[in-house]
Design a protein around this motif. Structure first.
Motif, PDB file in Angstrom:
ATOM      1  N   LYS A 141       0.846  -1.184   0.000  1.00 11.31           N
ATOM      2  CA  LYS A 141       0.000   0.000   0.000  1.00 11.31           C
ATOM      3  C   LYS A 141       0.890   1.246   0.000  1.00 11.31           C
ATOM      4  N   VAL A 142       0.821   2.024  -1.087  1.00 15.17           N
ATOM      5  CA  VAL A 142       1.637   3.222  -1.228  1.00 15.17           C
ATOM      6  C   VAL A 142       0.717   4.443  -1.250  1.00 15.17           C
ATOM      7  N   ASN A 143       0.849   5.298  -0.254  1.00 17.69           N
ATOM      8  CA  ASN A 143       0.031   6.500  -0.155  1.00 17.69           C
ATOM      9  C   ASN A 143       0.932   7.730  -0.238  1.00 17.69           C
ATOM     10  N   ILE A 144       0.770   8.512  -1.308  1.00 21.11           N
ATOM     11  CA  ILE A 144       1.598   9.690  -1.534  1.00 21.11           C
ATOM     12  C   ILE A 144       0.709  10.920  -1.563  1.00 21.11           C
ATOM     13  N   THR A 145       1.000  11.883  -0.686  1.00 19.73           N
ATOM     14  CA  THR A 145       0.287  13.158  -0.679  1.00 19.73           C
ATOM     15  C   THR A 145       1.264  14.262  -1.065  1.00 19.73           C
ATOM     16  N   TYR A 146       0.796  15.502  -1.039  1.00 16.54           N
ATOM     17  CA  TYR A 146       1.669  16.627  -1.379  1.00 16.54           C
ATOM     18  C   TYR A 146       2.792  16.793  -0.362  1.00 16.54           C
ATOM     19  N   THR A 147       2.567  16.345   0.861  1.00 18.26           N
ATOM     20  CA  THR A 147       3.541  16.604   1.930  1.00 18.26           C
ATOM     21  C   THR A 147       4.084  15.342   2.606  1.00 18.26           C
ATOM     22  N   SER A 148       3.622  14.165   2.221  1.00 16.74           N
ATOM     23  CA  SER A 148       4.059  12.958   2.927  1.00 16.74           C
ATOM     24  C   SER A 148       4.017  11.728   2.031  1.00 16.74           C
ATOM     25  N   ILE A 149       4.739  10.705   2.468  1.00 17.46           N
ATOM     26  CA  ILE A 149       4.710   9.388   1.826  1.00 17.46           C
ATOM     27  C   ILE A 149       4.527   8.348   2.922  1.00 17.46           C
ATOM     28  N   ASP A 150       3.594   7.424   2.706  1.00 22.87           N
ATOM     29  CA  ASP A 150       3.312   6.389   3.698  1.00 22.87           C
ATOM     30  C   ASP A 150       3.198   5.045   2.970  1.00 22.87           C
ATOM     31  N   ILE A 151       4.097   4.111   3.298  1.00 26.37           N
ATOM     32  CA  ILE A 151       4.136   2.815   2.618  1.00 26.37           C
ATOM     33  C   ILE A 151       4.001   1.698   3.643  1.00 26.37           C
ATOM     34  N   HIS A 152       3.006   0.834   3.451  1.00 30.96           N
ATOM     35  CA  HIS A 152       2.778  -0.312   4.328  1.00 30.96           C
ATOM     36  C   HIS A 152       2.632  -1.574   3.501  1.00 30.96           C
ATOM     37  N   ALA A 153       2.936  -2.690   4.122  1.00 29.75           N
ATOM     38  CA  ALA A 153       2.732  -3.999   3.505  1.00 29.75           C
ATOM     39  C   ALA A 153       1.817  -4.821   4.403  1.00 29.75           C
ATOM     40  N   ILE A 154       0.875  -5.495   3.811  1.00 34.78           N
ATOM     41  CA  ILE A 154      -0.038  -6.361   4.568  1.00 34.78           C
ATOM     42  C   ILE A 154       0.290  -7.810   4.214  1.00 34.78           C
ATOM     43  N   VAL A 155       0.923  -8.506   5.141  1.00 39.16           N
ATOM     44  CA  VAL A 155       1.345  -9.889   4.937  1.00 39.16           C
ATOM     45  C   VAL A 155       0.727 -10.761   6.025  1.00 39.16           C
ATOM     46  N   ASP A 156       0.007 -11.787   5.615  1.00 36.54           N
ATOM     47  CA  ASP A 156      -0.672 -12.694   6.555  1.00 36.54           C
ATOM     48  C   ASP A 156      -1.588 -11.927   7.505  1.00 36.54           C
ATOM     49  N   GLY A 157      -2.237 -10.927   6.975  1.00 36.14           N
ATOM     50  CA  GLY A 157      -3.191 -10.157   7.768  1.00 36.14           C
ATOM     51  C   GLY A 157      -2.576  -9.109   8.672  1.00 36.14           C
ATOM     52  N   GLU A 158      -1.253  -9.039   8.722  1.00 38.85           N
ATOM     53  CA  GLU A 158      -0.585  -8.063   9.579  1.00 38.85           C
ATOM     54  C   GLU A 158      -0.073  -6.884   8.749  1.00 38.85           C
ATOM     55  N   ARG A 159      -0.307  -5.692   9.278  1.00 40.76           N
ATOM     56  CA  ARG A 159       0.110  -4.462   8.605  1.00 40.76           C
ATOM     57  C   ARG A 159       1.486  -4.039   9.125  1.00 40.76           C
ATOM     58  N   THR A 160       2.464  -3.932   8.224  1.00 40.51           N
ATOM     59  CA  THR A 160       3.828  -3.587   8.598  1.00 40.51           C
ATOM     60  C   THR A 160       4.260  -2.335   7.845  1.00 40.51           C
ATOM     61  N   LYS A 161       4.851  -1.388   8.587  1.00 44.87           N
ATOM     62  CA  LYS A 161       5.320  -0.163   7.955  1.00 44.87           C
ATOM     63  C   LYS A 161       6.622  -0.423   7.218  1.00 44.87           C
ATOM     64  N   VAL A 162       6.668  -0.026   5.951  1.00 44.37           N
ATOM     65  CA  VAL A 162       7.864  -0.163   5.134  1.00 44.37           C
ATOM     66  C   VAL A 162       8.693   1.116   5.191  1.00 44.37           C
ATOM     67  N   LEU A 163       8.037   2.255   4.967  1.00 47.79           N
ATOM     68  CA  LEU A 163       8.718   3.543   4.982  1.00 47.79           C
ATOM     69  C   LEU A 163       7.670   4.643   5.029  1.00 47.79           C
ATOM     70  N   GLY A 164       8.043   5.779   5.604  1.00 50.17           N
ATOM     71  CA  GLY A 164       7.098   6.877   5.616  1.00 50.17           C
ATOM     72  C   GLY A 164       7.596   8.073   6.398  1.00 50.17           C
ATOM     73  N   GLY A 165       6.916   9.205   6.211  1.00 45.65           N
ATOM     74  CA  GLY A 165       7.261  10.408   6.946  1.00 45.65           C
ATOM     75  C   GLY A 165       6.832  11.653   6.197  1.00 45.65           C
ATOM     76  N   GLN A 166       7.010  12.779   6.858  1.00 44.40           N
ATOM     77  CA  GLN A 166       6.714  14.082   6.259  1.00 44.40           C
ATOM     78  C   GLN A 166       7.863  14.483   5.342  1.00 44.40           C
ATOM     79  N   LEU A 167       7.539  14.886   4.130  1.00 44.11           N
ATOM     80  CA  LEU A 167       8.552  15.249   3.151  1.00 44.11           C
ATOM     81  C   LEU A 167       9.211  16.582   3.482  1.00 44.11           C
ATOM     82  N   TYR A 168      10.408  16.763   2.977  1.00 42.93           N
ATOM     83  CA  TYR A 168      11.145  18.011   3.194  1.00 42.93           C
ATOM     84  C   TYR A 168      10.411  19.190   2.568  1.00 42.93           C
TER      85      TYR A 168
END
Length: 225
Positions: free
Chosen positions: A85-112
């Motif tokens: 799951k890749v969510n990109i907004t004007y000010t942030s990026i939020d990337i998660h993976a859902i494996v075996d029903g569990e949501r795990t953060k891959v990378l994310g944060g407020q952009l420069y």
């Protein structure tokens, strides 16, 4: 000891060339079968963090040009495009993976700084490398990708710009300069001189022109400054 039973070997007459060392096939094979140490290819290439930074401990890197940001992320083997799951907004990026029903953060944060989120693109290459491309809203050099990162030294980045990063007007001006330089070397008219000749040719046969009906010869016309 009885001297008659002694066997005496005399090597005094042998030369160095007569001493041979026999090499068996087993010796040769043992040398050939030695396992050479495997050199592991780095996951991130230099271009993956050009003018940006490498965060190998966090499994990602980012690079930039004057107009664009590229992000490269090392994914776990069990993460695919279907469970990412890749969510990109004007000010942030939020990337998660859902494996075996569990949501795990891959990378994310407020952009420069802000990015053009609607135009963002991402793809997975090599099986486990996530590549994200976003355009900047302002043509500035980013000092970091996320707000929580440490800043890079922007004085050390390569400030040269690719031709396709320039505006259409600037590209046209550069192309004209290059064309004029080539024309001068060939002894041919420059772009401005060609435009003048085209205007003169139109005026040559215009109504009221003293040259109407005569063969076109721009050399007989004198321009007043």
């Amino acid at each position: 000891m009885d001297s008659t039973n002694q066997v005496i070997y005399d090597f005094s007459n042998l030369t160095a060339n007569e001493v041979e060392i026999e090499t068996t096939d087993d010796t040769d094979k043992s040398t050939e079968n030695k396992v050479k140490p495997k050199v592991e290819t780095p996951f991130f290439e230099l271009s993956d963090y050009l003018n940006g930074a490498l965060h190998e401990e966090s499994h990602y890197s980012w690079s930039q040009t004057f107009t664009e940001i590229e992000i490269h992320i090392r994914l776990s083997k069990n993460v695919t495009s279907k469970n990412l799951k890749v969510n990109i907004t004007y000010t942030s990026i939020d990337i998660h993976a859902i494996v075996d029903g569990e949501r795990t953060k891959v990378l994310g944060g407020q952009l420069y700084d802000k990015c053009k989120a609607p135009d963002a693109m991402w793809t997975i290459t090599g099986g486990n490398k996530l590549n994200i491309s976003v355009d900047k809203t302002k043509e500035i050099w980013w000092k970091k990708l996320f707000q929580h990162e440490s800043e890079i030294d922007t004085k050390k980045i390569d400030c040269s710009r690719q031709m396709n990063e320039l505006s259409d007007e600037t590209q046209a001006q550069i192309n004209q300069i290059q064309f004029d330089e080539q024309q001068k070397l060939k002894g041919q008219p420059t772009s401005d001189q060609i435009k003048q000749q085209e205007l003169l040719r139109k005026a040559w046969d215009a109504e009221g022109s003293p040259f109407k009906g005569q063969p076109f010869d721009p050399n007989i016309v004198q321009f007043q400054n």
